[in-house]
Motif scaffolding. Structure first.
Motif, PDB file in Angstrom:
ATOM      1  N   HIS A 141      36.573  40.946  47.597  1.00 45.88           N
ATOM      2  CA  HIS A 141      35.365  40.597  46.843  1.00 45.88           C
ATOM      3  C   HIS A 141      34.099  40.882  47.647  1.00 45.88           C
ATOM      4  O   HIS A 141      33.058  41.204  47.079  1.00 45.88           O
ATOM      5  CB  HIS A 141      35.403  39.136  46.378  1.00 45.88           C
ATOM      6  CG  HIS A 141      35.410  38.129  47.466  1.00 45.88           C
ATOM      7  ND1 HIS A 141      36.580  37.688  48.056  1.00 45.88           N
ATOM      8  CD2 HIS A 141      34.408  37.455  48.088  1.00 45.88           C
ATOM      9  CE1 HIS A 141      36.290  36.776  48.977  1.00 45.88           C
ATOM     10  NE2 HIS A 141      34.984  36.633  49.011  1.00 45.88           N
ATOM     11  N   GLU A 176      42.061  35.961  44.067  1.00 42.51           N
ATOM     12  CA  GLU A 176      41.138  35.412  45.067  1.00 42.51           C
ATOM     13  C   GLU A 176      39.692  35.721  44.695  1.00 42.51           C
ATOM     14  O   GLU A 176      38.806  34.862  44.844  1.00 42.51           O
ATOM     15  CB  GLU A 176      41.479  35.990  46.440  1.00 42.51           C
ATOM     16  CG  GLU A 176      42.840  35.557  46.970  1.00 42.51           C
ATOM     17  CD  GLU A 176      43.284  36.357  48.181  1.00 42.51           C
ATOM     18  OE1 GLU A 176      42.590  37.347  48.529  1.00 42.51           O
ATOM     19  OE2 GLU A 176      44.328  36.010  48.775  1.00 42.51           O
ATOM     20  N   GLN A 226      36.509  33.189  43.659  1.00 41.43           N
ATOM     21  CA  GLN A 226      35.236  33.240  44.363  1.00 41.43           C
ATOM     22  C   GLN A 226      34.061  33.431  43.401  1.00 41.43           C
ATOM     23  O   GLN A 226      32.973  32.920  43.621  1.00 41.43           O
ATOM     24  CB  GLN A 226      35.244  34.385  45.384  1.00 41.43           C
ATOM     25  CG  GLN A 226      36.114  34.157  46.595  1.00 41.43           C
ATOM     26  CD  GLN A 226      35.532  33.118  47.541  1.00 41.43           C
ATOM     27  OE1 GLN A 226      34.314  32.972  47.670  1.00 41.43           O
ATOM     28  NE2 GLN A 226      36.409  32.386  48.209  1.00 41.43           N
ATOM     29  N   TRP A 227      34.291  34.168  42.336  1.00 42.09           N
ATOM     30  CA  TRP A 227      33.201  34.584  41.447  1.00 42.09           C
ATOM     31  C   TRP A 227      32.941  33.647  40.278  1.00 42.09           C
ATOM     32  O   TRP A 227      31.847  33.663  39.712  1.00 42.09           O
ATOM     33  CB  TRP A 227      33.504  35.976  40.869  1.00 42.09           C
ATOM     34  CG  TRP A 227      33.491  37.080  41.862  1.00 42.09           C
ATOM     35  CD1 TRP A 227      32.792  37.137  43.041  1.00 42.09           C
ATOM     36  CD2 TRP A 227      34.207  38.322  41.758  1.00 42.09           C
ATOM     37  NE1 TRP A 227      33.027  38.325  43.668  1.00 42.09           N
ATOM     38  CE2 TRP A 227      33.889  39.078  42.914  1.00 42.09           C
ATOM     39  CE3 TRP A 227      35.062  38.866  40.805  1.00 42.09           C
ATOM     40  CZ2 TRP A 227      34.410  40.356  43.130  1.00 42.09           C
ATOM     41  CZ3 TRP A 227      35.586  40.135  41.010  1.00 42.09           C
ATOM     42  CH2 TRP A 227      35.261  40.874  42.162  1.00 42.09           C
TER      43      TRP A 227
END
Length: 267
Positions: free
Chosen positions: A153, A187, A191-192
């Motif tokens: 990311h 993942e 996170q987003w």
């Protein structure tokens, strides 16, 4: 973390993943294409805040390796007269430092801004092609690397900033049928989701217009909603909560905020 280069004396070529071979070739290509590059003869810097005259002089001598601290100060500085020339001077060493894990993962967006400030897309075709092949090779390798030097990311933010577009990088991820790539997707979604549920891009794009940032956020949101659920359910890489959060990203207005799965801590 992966080493910056592969040691042929200890590793059989047959054992090296194709994506790693592609990345090594891209790094070697940077060495060839940018050999002999220097900063402009009249390039200047502040000796109080950046470094000494002796250090600046090194940037005007081709192919001399810089110590890690000087390399960092060089690519990170935002006030060069000709940032592109400075970036070309350090690019072979800089790229190997990136791949070798010598740049902190949380600095990947700053790395992307350095590429953007250098206007790589304006360079001669031979040079710009070598840069884009490096970034694409690094991206492809990281997607299938169980322990990439930078989280995927973070690397997406770098590639998006450097290239000025998010679509091609997502397209590579979309075409990749690989369990490690799906784990990275879980993942990344985790996170987003917080920022995307606030209709914000999960990283800052300092050099972009607001409309361009909104367009990238919209594209990323739509892509996640289309591709995350099926891929992560098949791989058991996502919790039910994460899948609901991704679903909510695809809703707007009251449909999102009044959904029974809207997280209570977002009010």
């Amino acid at each position: 973390m992966n080493p910056a280069t592969t040691n042929p004396s200890t590793t059989n070529v047959e054992d090296i993943p194709p994506t790693r071979l592609r990345l090594d070739r891209a790094l070697d290509r940077l060495d060839v294409v940018f050999r002999g590059m220097t900063a402009r003869a009249d390039e200047a810097q502040c000796d109080c805040h950046w470094g000494s005259e002796e250090e600046l002089a090194l940037l005007k001598i081709p192919d001399v390796e810089l110590d890690p601290d000087l390399l960092y100060r060089t690519w990170h500085a935002c006030d060069w007269t000709d940032h592109g020339a400075v970036l070309r001077r350090v690019l072979p060493q800089f790229a190997r430092a990136l791949v070798g894990g010598l740049v902190e993962p949380h600095q990947m967006d700053e790395v992307g801004r350095s590429f953007s400030r250098g206007h790589c897309y304006r360079w001669p075709v031979r040079q710009s092609t070598a840069v884009w092949e490096f970034l694409h090779a690094w991206w492809a390798h990281s997607l299938t690397d169980p322990d990439p030097v930078a989280p995927v990311h973070e690397l997406l933010a770098l590639c998006t900033e450097a290239s000025g577009t998010i679509g091609p990088w997502l397209a590579v991820w979309e075409r990749l049928d690989h369990p490690v790539a799906d784990r990275h997707l879980a993942e990344a979604a985790a996170q987003w989701e917080y920022d995307l549920l606030r209709d914000e891009l999960p990283w800052s794009m300092w050099w972009w217009e607001d409309d361009d940032t909104d367009a990238a956020r919209t594209e990323l949101s739509a892509w996640l909603v289309r591709h995350v659920p099926a891929r992560l359910q098949a791989q058991d890489d996502a919790t039910e909560e994460l899948l609901h959060l991704v679903r909510l990203i695809g809703l707007t207005g009251p449909a999102r905020y009044e959904d029974p799965h809207w997280p209570s801590d977002r009010h």
